[in-house]
Write an enzyme that holds these catalytic residues in place. Structure first.
Site, short mmCIF file in Angstrom:
data_model
loop_
_atom_site.label_atom_id
_atom_site.label_comp_id
_atom_site.label_asym_id
_atom_site.label_seq_id
_atom_site.Cartn_x
_atom_site.Cartn_y
_atom_site.Cartn_z
N GLU A 104 0.83 -1.20 0.00
CA GLU A 104 0.00 0.00 0.00
C GLU A 104 0.87 1.25 0.00
O GLU A 104 1.98 1.25 0.54
CB GLU A 104 -0.92 0.01 1.23
CG GLU A 104 -2.03 -1.02 1.15
CD GLU A 104 -2.94 -1.02 2.37
OE1 GLU A 104 -4.11 -1.36 2.21
OE2 GLU A 104 -2.48 -0.69 3.49
N CYS A 345 -0.61 6.78 9.65
CA CYS A 345 0.55 6.05 10.17
C CYS A 345 0.11 4.87 11.03
O CYS A 345 -0.72 5.02 11.93
CB CYS A 345 1.43 6.99 11.00
SG CYS A 345 2.37 8.13 9.99
#
Length: 356
Positions: A104, A345
């Site tokens: 990703e 994150c």
């Protein structure tokens, strides 16, 4: 992108990805095909700058040469499996590599700027407690071309120039050092993406030998270190993959890094309620950073499915900012992008996305 030149001398050779060829490889092949050497630069421009998806797109090459290239080489391109858009304009991509492994990456627009967060490995072996990627373990490291192509994928989808890249996606970049550095150099090169070195950032959990190696590289690339606690016991629990690299050794290594490079590193610190946001944790962080050249990036922990860890409060984040300021350390609270699509994150985990 590789340092080793391999002769492409036979039609029977297993096809190589053109991304993996050096300039010398291309020149050898062109000489064999009785083509002028200037064709090498044309091919490289199609591959690295224009992100060609097939040899047929290389319209300034003779058709006969394009046909020969397609017989002898592959043009391994990432396949977009899914794309998901966030309310903040960010887009997350699930990309399949030529061997079926997926990774990703995330594109984050802001005004006339476009930042890209790329993965350097499929999965991660570091096992950080707050990170979805580490839960599945490491599948494999990516090649330099696979790292680079993520940036091109985002650039082409947004139809905009990429102004910065952060290697903060899946994986520990310094456990894939050579490919990471080769990708950085191609991203920086005018014959690649042409992004300024100071706008190219590597984030590491704190792999000390590679931090020291990075300090000796000639480019002005930026370093970010995932700290998350300045208390050894807490950091060991949160980040078991770097347990062998003690905080005192990390502190000394970062001092050497600053002395050698003159550059200000960033410490990433995800605030986790009741874990690393206590008074004793705050004091330890201030002690660790005081008197050093550093910037602290405070992150509200992004919740990960199945995890019992919860983010600290915005008010507590401001307490950290003020306390660090009192000891002369600049700190900011980072605005997490793409949290609504699990693109922030710690949330990347190689799963098929919901919708587009």
């Amino acid at each position: 992108m590789t340092s080793q030149s391999t002769t492409l001398s036979s039609h029977n050779d297993a096809p190589r990805d053109v991304h993996d060829l050096t300039r010398g490889d291309l020149l050898d092949l062109l000489a064999e095909l009785k083509q002028p050497s200037f064709r090498a630069k044309q091919i490289e421009e199609w591959v690295w700058v224009k992100n060609a998806r097939s040899f047929d797109e290389m319209t300034n090459l003779p058709k006969s040469l394009r046909e020969e290239l397609s017989k002898r080489l592959t043009l391994g391109v990432l396949e977009e499996v899914a794309r998901q858009g966030s309310v903040d304009g960010s887009r997350k991509y699930l990309l399949r590599l030529t061997d079926g492994v997926s990774v990703e990456c995330v594109g984050m627009p802001s005004g006339n700027r476009l930042a890209v967060c790329v993965s350097t490995q499929a999965g991660c072996a570091m096992g950080c407690a707050f990170c979805a990627t580490g839960g599945a373990g490491l599948t494999r490291s990516l090649t330099a071309a696979e790292i680079y192509e993520q940036v091109m994928q985002v650039r082409d989808d947004f139809n905009a120039r990429v102004t910065s890249v952060v290697m903060m996606g899946q994986g520990e970049p310094f456990m894939n050092y050579d490919a990471t550095l080769a990708a950085l150099r191609k991203l920086n090169s005018p014959e690649g993406a042409g992004i300024g070195a100071r706008h190219l950032t590597v984030s590491t959990c704190g792999v000390i030998p590679q931090i020291m190696r990075f300090a000796n590289e000639p480019e002005q690339f930026t370093l970010a270190v995932s700290l998350h606690s300045a208390v050894q016991k807490t950091r060991n629990a949160l980040m078991p993959g770097v347990r062998k690299y003690s905080l005192i050794n990390l502190y000394n290594a970062m001092g050497e890094y600053v002395n050698k490079t003159g550059r200000r590193p960033t410490y990433e610190y995800a605030l986790i309620g009741g874990i690393n946001d206590t008074e004793s944790e705050l004091q330890a962080l201030c002690d660790f950073c005081e008197g050093t050249l550093a910037h602290v990036n405070l992150i509200q922990l992004n919740e990960v499915e199945g995890s019992k860890l919860r983010p600290s409060t915005p008010e507590r984040a401001q307490d950290f900012v003020r306390a660090l300021a009192r000891v002369g350390v600049e700190a900011t609270v980072r605005d997490s992008r793409g949290a609504d699509i699990d693109a922030a994150c710690g949330q990347l985990k190689q799963r098929v996305l919901r919708g587009r």
